[in-house]
Design an enzyme around this catalytic site. Structure first.
Site, PDB file in Angstrom:
ATOM      1  NE  ARG A  42       6.854   3.556   9.080  1.00  0.00           N
ATOM      2  CZ  ARG A  42       6.330   2.899   8.044  1.00  0.00           C
ATOM      3  NH1 ARG A  42       5.509   3.535   7.218  1.00  0.00           N
ATOM      4  NH2 ARG A  42       6.620   1.628   7.832  1.00  0.00           N
ATOM      5  CE  LYS A  44       7.531  10.944  31.167  1.00  0.00           C
ATOM      6  NZ  LYS A  44       7.617  10.559  32.593  1.00  0.00           N
ATOM      7  CD  GLU A  54       0.810  13.864  39.110  1.00  0.00           C
ATOM      8  OE1 GLU A  54       1.887  14.474  39.273  1.00  0.00           O
ATOM      9  OE2 GLU A  54       0.761  12.662  38.784  1.00  0.00           O
ATOM     10  CE  LYS A  77       4.663  16.901  32.232  1.00  0.00           C
ATOM     11  NZ  LYS A  77       3.654  15.848  32.430  1.00  0.00           N
ATOM     12  CD  GLU A 128      11.162  10.515  32.874  1.00  0.00           C
ATOM     13  OE1 GLU A 128      11.353   9.558  33.637  1.00  0.00           O
ATOM     14  OE2 GLU A 128      10.042  10.909  32.526  1.00  0.00           O
ATOM     15  CG  HIS A 147       4.809   9.683  39.550  1.00  0.00           C
ATOM     16  ND1 HIS A 147       4.822  10.829  40.320  1.00  0.00           N
ATOM     17  CD2 HIS A 147       3.888   9.885  38.579  1.00  0.00           C
ATOM     18  CE1 HIS A 147       3.941  11.690  39.816  1.00  0.00           C
ATOM     19  NE2 HIS A 147       3.368  11.135  38.768  1.00  0.00           N
ATOM     20  CG  HIS A 162       3.742   4.181  38.514  1.00  0.00           C
ATOM     21  ND1 HIS A 162       4.711   4.537  37.603  1.00  0.00           N
ATOM     22  CD2 HIS A 162       2.770   5.118  38.409  1.00  0.00           C
ATOM     23  CE1 HIS A 162       4.344   5.648  36.976  1.00  0.00           C
ATOM     24  NE2 HIS A 162       3.170   6.019  37.453  1.00  0.00           N
TER      25      HIS A 162
END
Length: 362
Positions: free
Chosen positions: A119, A141, A183, A225, A235, A246, A250
């Protein structure tokens, strides 16, 4: 050495940026007796694993490692299980620190493993690609891919430190360096026009890995960032702006098969599609679209869709993207160069038109 701090509500962590940091014990938040597992891959390990291991052993840490296959196609639940198995076999507990030594795939998989194992255990990011150094290692992320969608299984989970040794970029293939620059360019396009101007003046030095410009560039991207993540860690608002290009990108990665195009290459084309749609909506000028295209081209990045994809191939993948809400497609577009916004449920005919504008015709 440059330092950027990520300031979150309950905690903060540093990003250290400089040369020869892998050998610098002062940047590792560890002490004698700490247990560490390094997660790396078969490409990076021969280059840097011994250096990091020796530095940690000199601190007095007990160090083990697990190596994953190299490549986006291995960003899977199976790779995650390899990490869990190694941790369990060696009786690692909640006091273990996981270290991600590699590019974005290693950072994402190791970070998700750290978030899940017992956990949650501490982890450190040591990104060795430009894309990971300016983007994926910062902000927490973590995820793995699924055959039906990229980054669909994951968690928000912050590292305790990010260590960016810019000399690791000297071992990268040029294609990987260029992919990272996508990026970098994104940050200027969405949030910092002055930085976009700076990139227009210094992009050739970045392609050539000139250290002073490289370190400034990485620190500026990390600061942008970090500021966004501090406002919106999970987000729900501003952080979505970081996804310029993106959703389109993707779709390219998923359609072609993970790893056939690098993430940054797909994002570069995605940014051109977002810019084309922004122009169609009357937000930005044709000249600004041209500036973005020229900068991407100078970074040796693609600006048109793969020749094996048609415009209608995109939407099925885009509608499965994790940024879709209540069945509505969310896209990041440009108000002006240097200022982005999020829009929901864009007319699909306009989206197809923008994709077509970036599709090669015979």
């Amino acid at each position: 050495m440059l330092t950027v701090n990520v300031e979150l509500k309950e905690r903060r962590y540093p990003i250290y940026i400089g040369e020869n940091l892998l050998k610098d014990p002062s940047v590792y938040p560890l002490k004698s007796g700490d247990k560490v597992m390094i997660v790396s891959n078969e490409t990076i390990a021969p280059l840097y694993l011994d250096t990091v291991t020796k530095t940690l052993e000199n601190i007095g840490c007990k160090v083990s490692n697990v190596l994953l296959p190299d490549g986006e196609k291995y960003k899977t639940l199976q790779s995650l299980d390899l990490i869990f198995t190694a941790l369990l076999k060696e009786n690692h507990g909640r006091d273990t620190t996981l270290i991600a030594l590699g590019g974005g795939v290693i950072g994402d998989v190791a970070g998700y493993a750290a978030a899940s194992y017992q956990r949650g255990i501490k982890f450190i990011q040591i990104p060795t690609t430009l894309l990971a150094q300016v983007d994926s290692s910062v902000g927490g992320k973590t995820a793995v891919n699924h055959p039906l969608g990229k980054n669909m299984i994951g968690a928000f989970y912050q590292p305790i430190t990010v260590i960016v040794d810019t000399l690791t970029l000297n071992s990268l293939p040029k294609r990987e360096v260029n992919a990272g620059l996508a990026e970098v360019i994104k940050y200027g396009a969405i949030l910092d026009l002055a930085f976009f101007h700076w990139l227009e003046q210094h992009i050739d030095n970045l392609v050539a890995l000139q250290q002073a410009d490289l370190q400034y560039c990485i620190s500026r991207c990390c600061q942008i960032k970090a500021d966004v993540v501090a406002r919106d860690e999970t987000e729900k608002g501003d952080r979505a702006l970081l996804n310029l290009g993106h959703t389109f990108g993707h779709a390219i990665e998923t359609h072609l098969g993970y790893g056939n195009w690098l993430h940054g290459e797909a994002v570069a084309v995605g940014m051109m599609m977002a810019a084309a749609l922004s122009e169609q909506l009357g937000n930005i000028s044709k000249a600004d679209v041209g500036r973005l295209e020229k900068l991407l081209a100078r970074a040796n990045l693609p600006t048109i869709s793969p020749d094996t994809m048609q415009p209608e191939d995109y939407l099925p993948h885009m509608m499965r993207d994790k940024k879709v809400l209540a069945g509505k497609l969310r896209l990041v577009l440009l108000k002006t160069l240097g200022q982005a916004y999020v829009t929901t449920d864009m007319d699909k005919s306009l989206v197809l038109s923008a994709i077509s504008a970036c599709t090669q015709t015979d």
